[in-house]
Design a protein around this motif. Sequence first.
Motif, mmCIF file in Angstrom:
data_model
loop_
_atom_site.group_PDB
_atom_site.id
_atom_site.type_symbol
_atom_site.label_atom_id
_atom_site.label_comp_id
_atom_site.label_asym_id
_atom_site.label_seq_id
_atom_site.Cartn_x
_atom_site.Cartn_y
_atom_site.Cartn_z
ATOM 1 N N MET A 1 48.468 36.911 53.238
ATOM 2 C CA MET A 1 48.064 36.114 54.391
ATOM 3 C C MET A 1 48.423 34.640 54.203
ATOM 4 O O MET A 1 48.773 33.961 55.166
ATOM 5 C CB MET A 1 46.568 36.241 54.609
ATOM 6 C CG MET A 1 46.160 35.948 56.001
ATOM 7 S SD MET A 1 44.817 36.977 56.536
ATOM 8 C CE MET A 1 43.401 36.119 55.937
ATOM 9 N N ALA A 2 48.339 34.189 52.951
ATOM 10 C CA ALA A 2 48.672 32.766 52.714
ATOM 11 C C ALA A 2 50.060 32.446 53.265
ATOM 12 O O ALA A 2 50.315 31.355 53.747
ATOM 13 C CB ALA A 2 48.612 32.458 51.229
ATOM 14 N N ASN B 1 44.118 21.981 53.265
ATOM 15 C CA ASN B 1 42.851 21.971 52.523
ATOM 16 C C ASN B 1 42.990 22.605 51.140
ATOM 17 O O ASN B 1 42.038 23.153 50.609
ATOM 18 C CB ASN B 1 41.751 22.673 53.327
ATOM 19 C CG ASN B 1 42.083 24.126 53.613
ATOM 20 O OD1 ASN B 1 43.181 24.584 53.347
ATOM 21 N ND2 ASN B 1 41.127 24.845 54.159
ATOM 22 N N VAL C 1 51.867 49.020 46.379
ATOM 23 C CA VAL C 1 51.035 49.999 45.682
ATOM 24 C C VAL C 1 50.543 51.040 46.698
ATOM 25 O O VAL C 1 50.054 50.686 47.776
ATOM 26 C CB VAL C 1 49.839 49.295 44.994
ATOM 27 C CG1 VAL C 1 48.871 50.306 44.392
ATOM 28 C CG2 VAL C 1 50.352 48.327 43.929
ATOM 29 N N CYS D 1 41.233 26.162 59.956
ATOM 30 C CA CYS D 1 42.525 25.538 59.617
ATOM 31 C C CYS D 1 43.104 24.772 60.804
ATOM 32 O O CYS D 1 43.615 23.671 60.639
ATOM 33 C CB CYS D 1 43.546 26.595 59.186
ATOM 34 S SG CYS D 1 42.884 27.955 58.226
ATOM 35 N N ASP E 1 40.419 37.749 49.530
ATOM 36 C CA ASP E 1 40.029 38.223 50.863
ATOM 37 C C ASP E 1 39.745 39.727 50.929
ATOM 38 O O ASP E 1 39.115 40.198 51.873
ATOM 39 C CB ASP E 1 41.139 37.906 51.871
ATOM 40 C CG ASP E 1 41.153 36.446 52.286
ATOM 41 O OD1 ASP E 1 40.503 35.631 51.600
ATOM 42 O OD2 ASP E 1 41.811 36.117 53.289
ATOM 43 N N ILE F 1 42.170 29.803 50.798
ATOM 44 C CA ILE F 1 43.085 29.934 49.657
ATOM 45 C C ILE F 1 42.456 29.414 48.362
ATOM 46 O O ILE F 1 42.536 30.052 47.317
ATOM 47 C CB ILE F 1 44.416 29.203 49.937
ATOM 48 C CG1 ILE F 1 45.075 29.818 51.169
ATOM 49 C CG2 ILE F 1 45.350 29.292 48.736
ATOM 50 C CD1 ILE F 1 46.200 28.994 51.747
HETATM 51 C C1 LIG Z 1 47.417 32.165 60.116
HETATM 52 C C2 LIG Z 1 46.529 31.858 58.921
HETATM 53 C C3 LIG Z 1 46.379 30.558 58.524
HETATM 54 C C4 LIG Z 1 45.576 30.257 57.422
HETATM 55 N N1 LIG Z 1 45.476 28.968 57.029
HETATM 56 C C5 LIG Z 1 44.744 28.643 55.951
HETATM 57 C C6 LIG Z 1 44.639 27.299 55.519
HETATM 58 O O1 LIG Z 1 45.207 26.381 56.116
HETATM 59 N N2 LIG Z 1 43.868 27.051 54.428
HETATM 60 C C7 LIG Z 1 43.202 28.040 53.738
HETATM 61 O O2 LIG Z 1 42.550 27.739 52.739
HETATM 62 N N3 LIG Z 1 43.273 29.319 54.145
HETATM 63 C C8 LIG Z 1 44.020 29.651 55.226
HETATM 64 N N4 LIG Z 1 44.092 30.951 55.641
HETATM 65 C C9 LIG Z 1 43.349 31.982 54.866
HETATM 66 C C10 LIG Z 1 44.126 32.335 53.562
HETATM 67 O O3 LIG Z 1 45.464 32.666 53.893
HETATM 68 C C11 LIG Z 1 43.469 33.471 52.795
HETATM 69 O O4 LIG Z 1 42.109 33.212 52.593
HETATM 70 C C12 LIG Z 1 44.150 33.674 51.419
HETATM 71 O O5 LIG Z 1 45.535 33.820 51.566
HETATM 72 C C13 LIG Z 1 43.568 34.883 50.699
HETATM 73 O O6 LIG Z 1 44.272 35.063 49.510
HETATM 74 P P1 LIG Z 1 44.397 36.505 48.847
HETATM 75 O O7 LIG Z 1 45.193 36.301 47.612
HETATM 76 O O8 LIG Z 1 43.069 37.147 48.739
HETATM 77 O O9 LIG Z 1 45.220 37.401 49.873
HETATM 78 P P2 LIG Z 1 46.657 37.192 50.483
HETATM 79 O O10 LIG Z 1 47.085 35.777 50.485
HETATM 80 O O11 LIG Z 1 46.586 37.924 51.787
HETATM 81 O O12 LIG Z 1 47.632 37.955 49.501
HETATM 82 C C14 LIG Z 1 47.617 39.358 49.376
HETATM 83 C C15 LIG Z 1 48.988 39.836 48.967
HETATM 84 O O13 LIG Z 1 48.913 41.221 48.616
HETATM 85 C C16 LIG Z 1 50.006 41.899 49.212
HETATM 86 N N5 LIG Z 1 49.663 43.324 49.399
HETATM 87 C C17 LIG Z 1 48.869 43.883 50.358
HETATM 88 N N6 LIG Z 1 48.812 45.224 50.186
HETATM 89 C C18 LIG Z 1 49.575 45.499 49.096
HETATM 90 C C19 LIG Z 1 49.924 46.708 48.411
HETATM 91 N N7 LIG Z 1 49.466 47.904 48.806
HETATM 92 N N8 LIG Z 1 50.736 46.630 47.325
HETATM 93 C C20 LIG Z 1 51.202 45.428 46.910
HETATM 94 N N9 LIG Z 1 50.925 44.262 47.505
HETATM 95 C C21 LIG Z 1 50.113 44.299 48.575
HETATM 96 C C22 LIG Z 1 50.223 41.162 50.531
HETATM 97 O O14 LIG Z 1 51.526 41.404 51.023
HETATM 98 C C23 LIG Z 1 50.006 39.721 50.106
HETATM 99 O O15 LIG Z 1 51.196 39.186 49.597
HETATM 100 C C24 LIG Z 1 44.888 31.295 56.730
HETATM 101 C C25 LIG Z 1 45.021 32.610 57.153
HETATM 102 C C26 LIG Z 1 45.846 32.892 58.248
HETATM 103 C C27 LIG Z 1 46.000 34.312 58.699
#
Ligand SMILES: Cc1cc2nc3c(=O)[nH]c(=O)nc-3n(C[C@H](O)[C@H](O)[C@H](O)COP(=O)(O)OP(=O)(O)OC[C@H]3O[C@@H](n4cnc5c(N)ncnc54)[C@H](O)[C@@H]3O)c2cc1C
Length: 290
Positions: A1-2, A10, A42, A97, A261, A270
Motif C-alpha cells: 500500500m505504501a 508524515n 506467497v 494523508c 496493516d 507507514i
Molecule cells: C493511497 C494511500 C495513501 C497513503 N498515504 C499515507 C501517508 O501519506 N502516510 C502514511 O503514513 N501512510 C499512508 N498510507 C498508509 C500506508 O501506506 C500503510 O499504513 C503502510 O503502507 C502499511 O505498511 P505494511 O508494510 O503493513 O503494508 P504494505 O505497505 O501494504 O506492504 C505490503 C506488501 O506485501 C505485499 N504482499 C501482499 N500479499 C502478498 C503475498 N501473498 N506474497 C508476497 N507479498 C505480498 C504487497 O504487494 C506489499 O508490497 C496510505 C495508504 C494509501 C492506500
Amino acid sequence: MARKAVAIENYPGFEEISGLELIQRFEKHLRKQKIDIERDTVTKIKKIDKNFIVFTESKHRFEAKAVIIASGADPRPLEVSGEKKFIGRGLSYCSVCDGPLFENKNVAVIGGGNAGFEAAIFLSNIAKKIYILEFNPKIGADETNQERVKKTGKVEVITNAALKQIKGNQLPERGEAERRVEMKANSERGKLHRFVNSIIYQDRKTKKNITLPLEGVFVEIGSQPATAFVKGLVNFNEKDEIKIDLRTNQTKIPGLFAAGDITEIKDKQIVIAAGEGAKAALSAYDYLQK
Ligand SMILES: Cc1cc2nc3c(=O)[nH]c(=O)nc-3n(C[C@H](O)[C@H](O)[C@H](O)COP(=O)(O)OP(=O)(O)OC[C@H]3O[C@@H](n4cnc5c(N)ncnc54)[C@H](O)[C@@H]3O)c2cc1C
C-alpha cells in the motif's frame, strides 16, 4: 500500500517523499546487509514439525524456523464510475494523508462506520462542509463518534445512499504521481474544483438520483487484508486482520509473527508499520535464540 501513497508528508526525516521512492530507499538500505530478496507471491504457509514451509506462486518453497507476515491491506474500492479517473485528483483513500489539501472545501466521506465518522471529525478541522454517505438505513458508527460528529456542526449524514458516480472535468490520462502534484498545485491556487466537482448518489428509498456539488471524496468503506495464504493457520478479528500479541507481534503459532496493516493494530500508517516490523524482527530474533 505504501507504493500507492504518492506524496508522504508524515514519515520522519522526509518533508515529502513518494511511497515508491521511500520503498526504493528501504530496499537500497536493506541490500547493504547480507539478505536475499526474492520477488514472488506467497500462496501458502504451512507448519511442519518445528519449521514453516512458505510456498510461492512460482512454485518455490522456502523453509524457515520463524516467519514474519507483513502483507498489508488494500483499501476496498468503491467500484463506481469515475473512481479510477479521479484517484489523486480529488478522490482519496486516506483522509489523514490528503485531508489537509481540502481546506475550506466541500467534501464527502463514503462510509458511515467508525472509520468514516472519524475521518469526518478529522476533516471538520479543515473542510467547509462534510457529507457522510452511508449505504445502509442505519449508521454503523458508535454513539460516541456520532455525538462528536454532531458537535462539529459541519457534517450532514445521509443514509440509504448508493453512490453511483464521481464527476469532474475531462482530464488527460496521467500517472499517479503527476496527478498528486497536479492536485496539490491546484489546491494551493484554490482551484481544486478543476478536478472532482460533484458526486451522484441514489436515494435507495425514493430511487431518485441526487447530485452533490463538492470537491473531495474520501473513501472509508474498509480494507481488504492480504491474508488468504494464512487462512486456517492464525486467528483473525472481525475485520479479517491477524490477531497478535501486541507486545511481541507473535500470532497464536510460536515462531510465526505479523506486523503492520495486516494486523489488528489500530493505526495504519507507514511509521507505525515500520515500528511494528522492527518489533516483530526483534521478537523473531529472541525466538530463534531460545
Ligand atoms: C493511497 C494511500 C495513501 C497513503 N498515504 C499515507 C501517508 O501519506 N502516510 C502514511 O503514513 N501512510 C499512508 N498510507 C498508509 C500506508 O501506506 C500503510 O499504513 C503502510 O503502507 C502499511 O505498511 P505494511 O508494510 O503493513 O503494508 P504494505 O505497505 O501494504 O506492504 C505490503 C506488501 O506485501 C505485499 N504482499 C501482499 N500479499 C502478498 C503475498 N501473498 N506474497 C508476497 N507479498 C505480498 C504487497 O504487494 C506489499 O508490497 C496510505 C495508504 C494509501 C492506500
